[in-house]
Design an enzyme around this catalytic site. Structure first.
Site, PDB file in Angstrom:
ATOM      1  N   ASP A  30       0.865  -1.187   0.000  1.00  0.00           N
ATOM      2  CA  ASP A  30       0.000   0.000   0.000  1.00  0.00           C
ATOM      3  C   ASP A  30       0.900   1.235   0.000  1.00  0.00           C
ATOM      4  OD1 ASP A  30      -1.707   2.201   0.991  1.00  0.00           O
ATOM      5  OD2 ASP A  30      -3.166   0.632   1.411  1.00  0.00           O
ATOM      6  N   GLN A  98     -14.687   2.238   1.606  1.00  0.00           N
ATOM      7  CA  GLN A  98     -14.021   1.811   0.374  1.00  0.00           C
ATOM      8  C   GLN A  98     -13.758   3.027  -0.512  1.00  0.00           C
ATOM      9  OE1 GLN A  98     -16.202  -1.021  -2.040  1.00  0.00           O
ATOM     10  NE2 GLN A  98     -14.407  -1.469  -3.297  1.00  0.00           N
ATOM     11  N   HIS A 104     -10.433  -5.302  -2.780  1.00  0.00           N
ATOM     12  CA  HIS A 104      -9.092  -5.488  -2.221  1.00  0.00           C
ATOM     13  C   HIS A 104      -9.180  -5.803  -0.735  1.00  0.00           C
ATOM     14  CE1 HIS A 104     -10.047  -1.175  -1.962  1.00  0.00           C
ATOM     15  NE2 HIS A 104      -9.229  -1.092  -0.922  1.00  0.00           N
ATOM     16  N   PHE A 105      -8.203  -6.560  -0.294  1.00  0.00           N
ATOM     17  CA  PHE A 105      -8.050  -6.879   1.122  1.00  0.00           C
ATOM     18  C   PHE A 105      -6.756  -6.247   1.609  1.00  0.00           C
ATOM     19  CE2 PHE A 105     -11.267 -10.075   2.192  1.00  0.00           C
ATOM     20  CZ  PHE A 105     -11.762 -10.374   0.943  1.00  0.00           C
ATOM     21  N   HIS A 106      -6.821  -5.615   2.770  1.00  0.00           N
ATOM     22  CA  HIS A 106      -5.617  -5.089   3.411  1.00  0.00           C
ATOM     23  C   HIS A 106      -5.087  -6.179   4.342  1.00  0.00           C
ATOM     24  CE1 HIS A 106      -6.633  -0.780   2.470  1.00  0.00           C
ATOM     25  NE2 HIS A 106      -7.847  -1.288   2.443  1.00  0.00           N
TER      26      HIS A 106
END
Ligand SMILES: [Zn+2]
Length: 154
Positions: A30, A98, A104-106
């Site tokens: 990220d 969002q 997406h996954f963090h």
């Protein structure tokens, strides 16, 4: 889809620091990490959010399964790499925070004693009564049963 920043990253039009590339899922750092090692895991297919993931074709189900296993493997790898744990965060919809319309996954590696990332206040969603709690549970139970029945996955 042409304006999707994650599709551009996947296409290599925008640079990213990738940590994993699978047939259906890619993970990269990220650019605004909540903690060192903060990874985003995205499907190669442009799915807007969790509610938009199609399950009508086996290929979609397999791709989503790979995505989830990638999230799992990255959390495991963070611990293997020396972190103490990991947070997994997923936001579906603007109301949930969002900001990029590509699922997406963090995965946020954590160290013992480190700061807790910005999170929901514990207890902020407390129910007024057991009856209210039970009504919410019933509403969710009915909707969940409908989704499972509709998708016939399990
Ligand atoms: Zn996209």
């Amino acid at each position: 889809m042409n304006d999707c920043i994650f599709c551009k990253i996947l296409a290599g039009e925008i640079p990213s620091v990738r940590v994993h590339e699978g047939p259906n899922a890619v993970a990269f750092l990220d650019v605004n990490p909540m903690a060192k090692g903060h990874v985003l895991v995205v499907p190669r297919r442009h799915w807007a959010d969790l509610a938009s993931v199609p399950v009508s074709e086996a290929g979609d189900v397999a791709a989503f399964s790979e995505l989830m296993h990638t999230v799992r493997a990255i959390a495991k790898a963070a611990i293997r790499a020396g972190w103490d744990g990991a947070n997994v965060l997923q936001c579906t919809g603007e109301s949930a925070g969002q900001t990029v319309g590509h699922l997406h996954f963090h995965v946020i590696p954590r160290r013992a004693g480190g700061p807790v990332p910005p999170a929901f206040e514990s207890g902020a969603g407390r129910y007024e009564s057991d009856a209210e709690r039970d009504a919410v549970a019933a509403k969710l139970r009915e909707a969940i049963a409908a989704v499972f029945a509709e998708e016939q996955l399990y």
